[in-house]
Scaffold this motif. Structure first.
Motif, PDB file in Angstrom:
ATOM      1  N   GLN A 226       0.802  -1.229   0.000  1.00 27.09           N
ATOM      2  CA  GLN A 226       0.000   0.000   0.000  1.00 27.09           C
ATOM      3  C   GLN A 226       0.827   1.268   0.000  1.00 27.09           C
ATOM      4  O   GLN A 226       0.352   2.335   0.372  1.00 27.09           O
ATOM      5  N   ASP A 227       2.068   1.149  -0.391  1.00 32.56           N
ATOM      6  CA  ASP A 227       2.940   2.310  -0.478  1.00 32.56           C
ATOM      7  C   ASP A 227       3.012   2.790  -1.917  1.00 32.56           C
ATOM      8  O   ASP A 227       2.823   2.015  -2.843  1.00 32.56           O
ATOM      9  N   GLU A 228       3.318   4.051  -2.065  1.00 32.67           N
ATOM     10  CA  GLU A 228       3.568   4.578  -3.390  1.00 32.67           C
ATOM     11  C   GLU A 228       4.800   3.876  -3.947  1.00 32.67           C
ATOM     12  O   GLU A 228       5.759   3.638  -3.214  1.00 32.67           O
ATOM     13  N   CYS A 229       4.757   3.515  -5.207  1.00 32.15           N
ATOM     14  CA  CYS A 229       5.872   2.751  -5.762  1.00 32.15           C
ATOM     15  C   CYS A 229       6.164   3.160  -7.190  1.00 32.15           C
ATOM     16  O   CYS A 229       5.367   3.824  -7.840  1.00 32.15           O
ATOM     17  N   ASP A 230       7.317   2.759  -7.644  1.00 29.43           N
ATOM     18  CA  ASP A 230       7.634   2.846  -9.063  1.00 29.43           C
ATOM     19  C   ASP A 230       7.195   1.538  -9.697  1.00 29.43           C
ATOM     20  O   ASP A 230       7.077   0.524  -9.015  1.00 29.43           O
TER      21      ASP A 230
END
Ligand SMILES: [Zn+2]
Length: 84
Positions: free
Chosen positions: A53-57
């Motif tokens: 649930q983290d922002e990711c590339d």
């Protein structure tokens, strides 16, 4: 490079339908599925990993495999150094 460009131009649903079921793009952190989110205030697209649930590339799945193998080999090398 060309593939990434295509994703930007294509509408997300079209891209999702067009992408093959096996392989493709994954989140860089967990190598899992991701959701595309849109920050309307900033008019900014970003990706959120469904796993953490983290922002990711997003990266190609083979890139993720490659990174994972590299870090595994590094860990292995560290362990072998410690054992000596
Ligand atoms: Zn993640």
């Amino acid at each position: 490079m060309v593939k990434n460009l295509k994703i930007k131009v294509m509408n997300y649903d079209d891209w999702k339908l067009a992408s093959p079921p096996e392989g493709g793009l994954v989140s860089s952190c967990c190598g899992e599925d991701y959701n595309e989110e849109y920050e309307s205030d900033l008019e900014f697209d970003y990706f959120v990993c469904v796993s953490c649930q983290d922002e990711c590339d997003i990266i190609e799945d083979y890139e993720y495999e490659q990174n994972r193998r590299e870090s595994y080999l590094e860990d292995l090398a560290d362990e072998q150094r410690l054992e000596r």
